[in-house]
Write an enzyme that holds these catalytic residues in place. Structure first.
Site, PDB file in Angstrom:
ATOM      1  N   GLN A   1       0.830  -1.193   0.000  1.00 62.05           N
ATOM      2  CA  GLN A   1       0.000   0.000   0.000  1.00 62.05           C
ATOM      3  C   GLN A   1       0.870   1.249   0.000  1.00 62.05           C
ATOM      4  O   GLN A   1       1.879   1.315   0.692  1.00 62.05           O
ATOM      5  CB  GLN A   1      -0.900  -0.022   1.241  1.00 62.05           C
ATOM      6  CG  GLN A   1      -2.096   0.869   1.164  1.00 62.05           C
ATOM      7  CD  GLN A   1      -3.143   0.496   2.201  1.00 62.05           C
ATOM      8  OE1 GLN A   1      -3.157  -0.612   2.708  1.00 62.05           O
ATOM      9  NE2 GLN A   1      -4.034   1.417   2.504  1.00 62.05           N
ATOM     10  N   SER A  16       4.864  -5.703   3.424  1.00 62.04           N
ATOM     11  CA  SER A  16       3.541  -5.652   4.045  1.00 62.04           C
ATOM     12  C   SER A  16       2.517  -6.369   3.157  1.00 62.04           C
ATOM     13  O   SER A  16       2.623  -7.568   2.926  1.00 62.04           O
ATOM     14  CB  SER A  16       3.148  -4.192   4.316  1.00 62.04           C
ATOM     15  OG  SER A  16       1.926  -4.108   5.000  1.00 62.04           O
ATOM     16  N   LEU A  17       1.544  -5.641   2.608  1.00 62.32           N
ATOM     17  CA  LEU A  17       0.566  -6.237   1.706  1.00 62.32           C
ATOM     18  C   LEU A  17       1.241  -6.975   0.544  1.00 62.32           C
ATOM     19  O   LEU A  17       0.749  -7.992   0.073  1.00 62.32           O
ATOM     20  CB  LEU A  17      -0.342  -5.141   1.157  1.00 62.32           C
ATOM     21  CG  LEU A  17      -1.251  -5.571   0.003  1.00 62.32           C
ATOM     22  CD1 LEU A  17      -2.364  -6.464   0.500  1.00 62.32           C
ATOM     23  CD2 LEU A  17      -1.778  -4.376  -0.749  1.00 62.32           C
ATOM     24  N   ARG A  61      -8.743  -8.354   5.117  1.00 59.88           N
ATOM     25  CA  ARG A  61      -7.632  -7.787   5.907  1.00 59.88           C
ATOM     26  C   ARG A  61      -7.771  -6.274   6.012  1.00 59.88           C
ATOM     27  O   ARG A  61      -7.618  -5.691   7.097  1.00 59.88           O
ATOM     28  CB  ARG A  61      -6.311  -8.161   5.230  1.00 59.88           C
ATOM     29  CG  ARG A  61      -5.033  -7.642   5.883  1.00 59.88           C
ATOM     30  CD  ARG A  61      -3.855  -8.121   5.054  1.00 59.88           C
ATOM     31  NE  ARG A  61      -2.551  -7.809   5.611  1.00 59.88           N
ATOM     32  CZ  ARG A  61      -1.826  -6.731   5.297  1.00 59.88           C
ATOM     33  NH1 ARG A  61      -2.328  -5.852   4.424  1.00 59.88           N
ATOM     34  NH2 ARG A  61      -0.636  -6.521   5.833  1.00 59.88           N
ATOM     35  N   HIS A  86       0.303  -2.441  11.400  1.00 57.46           N
ATOM     36  CA  HIS A  86       1.419  -3.250  11.912  1.00 57.46           C
ATOM     37  C   HIS A  86       1.789  -3.008  13.374  1.00 57.46           C
ATOM     38  O   HIS A  86       2.775  -3.563  13.842  1.00 57.46           O
ATOM     39  CB  HIS A  86       2.662  -3.108  11.019  1.00 57.46           C
ATOM     40  CG  HIS A  86       2.476  -3.709   9.664  1.00 57.46           C
ATOM     41  ND1 HIS A  86       2.342  -5.062   9.477  1.00 57.46           N
ATOM     42  CD2 HIS A  86       2.361  -3.135   8.442  1.00 57.46           C
ATOM     43  CE1 HIS A  86       2.158  -5.300   8.184  1.00 57.46           C
ATOM     44  NE2 HIS A  86       2.151  -4.162   7.541  1.00 57.46           N
ATOM     45  N   GLN A 146       1.736 -11.149  11.039  1.00 58.49           N
ATOM     46  CA  GLN A 146       2.235 -10.011  10.256  1.00 58.49           C
ATOM     47  C   GLN A 146       1.358  -8.774  10.412  1.00 58.49           C
ATOM     48  O   GLN A 146       1.848  -7.642  10.419  1.00 58.49           O
ATOM     49  CB  GLN A 146       2.336 -10.411   8.773  1.00 58.49           C
ATOM     50  CG  GLN A 146       3.040  -9.392   7.889  1.00 58.49           C
ATOM     51  CD  GLN A 146       2.219  -8.992   6.674  1.00 58.49           C
ATOM     52  OE1 GLN A 146       1.028  -8.739   6.787  1.00 58.49           O
ATOM     53  NE2 GLN A 146       2.868  -8.931   5.524  1.00 58.49           N
TER      54      GLN A 146
END
Length: 315
Positions: A10, A94-95, A119, A203, A252
């Site tokens: 993102q 991340s994503l 998510r 996160h 995560q």
């Protein structure tokens, strides 16, 4: 030469971003086919959203996450179609880890797209609007940022969550605590502490409700062992067992992205070149700032992909 592909997350999205992968003759069929597959799985038209917008909708987390997942997979499929060799390893920021897992055959795209939409919704719901924040700290060692977070917490949550490069760390948590941390890091010598335009404090530990929602959904999905080794964010580890991969994806959501360590792990595995597989060039820009001796390249348009292909095929 040994190369890895890394997938952006993102923040790398932009309206019309997939046009860069289409020739003058029109759409790249594999790009459009990938978006059609993802749209069918989601029940809404992602291609129209990425090509026509509006930009405000594109930047909503619930849309951005499925879009960026699909974009990374589409670019990887175009790479393969153009004769690109299989990478030695993959990773995602991340994503972007979900794109990496689809590329590695762990997840099917039709399952991954609704999963990342869930998510996104769960992350958004975990913290009421306006109560969370994130800030990027530039020009200060991660250890000093962690110390600043400890000082700033005062009973609230503020944590270092993205270790993007040795002198760039993102913090997240309760808005007031993040603002306090921003002032403390500047007093410690940071060049900048920039509040980020995000809708949730990704996160950090405030995302644990989102992790629990992911755990329930992941338990229902079939995962396979990776065909390509994947270095994950949460442990900087290469996992083979689907159950362990599920557990890592759950953790995560509410754990830091250890990107500097990921770059070090790729170098330790013998990787010399890292290509960013998707729109933008954020990750390729971080490569040399993370590890000396690694070569980074973007694949944010056809010309850049062709350049990467020339290097990779010359291995």
């Amino acid at each position: 030469m040994k190369f890895a592909l890394v997938f952006p997350g993102q923040g790398s999205q932009s309206l019309g971003m997939m046009a860069a992968y289409c020739s003058d003759a029109g759409d790249a069929p594999v790009i459009r086919a990938t978006f059609d597959e993802a749209s069918a799985a989601l029940g809404r038209d992602l291609w129209q959203l990425v090509t026509e917008g509006p930009a405000e909708a594109l930047n909503q987390t619930v849309n951005t996450q499925p879009l960026m997942l699909t974009a990374g997979v589409a670019v990887y499929r175009l790479w393969l179609e153009k004769g690109g060799p299989q990478p030695a390893l993959v990773a995602g920021h991340s994503l972007g880890e979900y794109s990496a897992l689809v590329a590695a055959g762990v997840l099917q795209l039709k399952d991954a797209v609704p999963l990342v939409e869930l998510r996104a919704k769960a992350m958004q719901a975990a913290v009421p609007a306006g109560e969370g924040a994130m800030a990027a700290v530039m020009g200060l060692d991660a250890a000093a940022v962690i110390e600043a977070c400890a000082e700033a917490a005062q009973g609230q949550v503020v944590q270092a969550v993205n270790f993007n490069e040795p002198k760039q760390t993102v913090v997240a948590g309760h808005k007031a605590a993040v603002e306090r941390a921003a002032e403390i890091v500047k007093a410690k010598g940071a060049k900048r502490a920039l509040m980020l335009p995000v809708s949730a404090p990704f996160h950090c530990s405030l995302m644990r409700p989102a992790a629990e929602a992911l755990k329930v959904r992941l338990a229902e999905l079939a995962l396979s062992s990776p065909r390509i080794p994947v270095i994950n964010n949460v442990d900087v580890a290469q996992l083979v067992d689907p159950a362990a991969i599920r557990d890592a994806l759950v953790r995560q959501a509410a754990s830091p992205v250890r990107w500097v360590e990921t770059m070090l792990a790729l170098q330790a595995a013998g990787v010399t070149h890292i290509f960013e597989c998707g729109p933008g060039k954020v990750l390729s820009g971080l490569v040399k700032r993370c590890v000396e001796g690694l070569n980074g390249g973007a694949m944010n348009d056809l010309a850049a992909m062709d350049a990467a292909l020339t290097v990779a095929k010359g291995a």
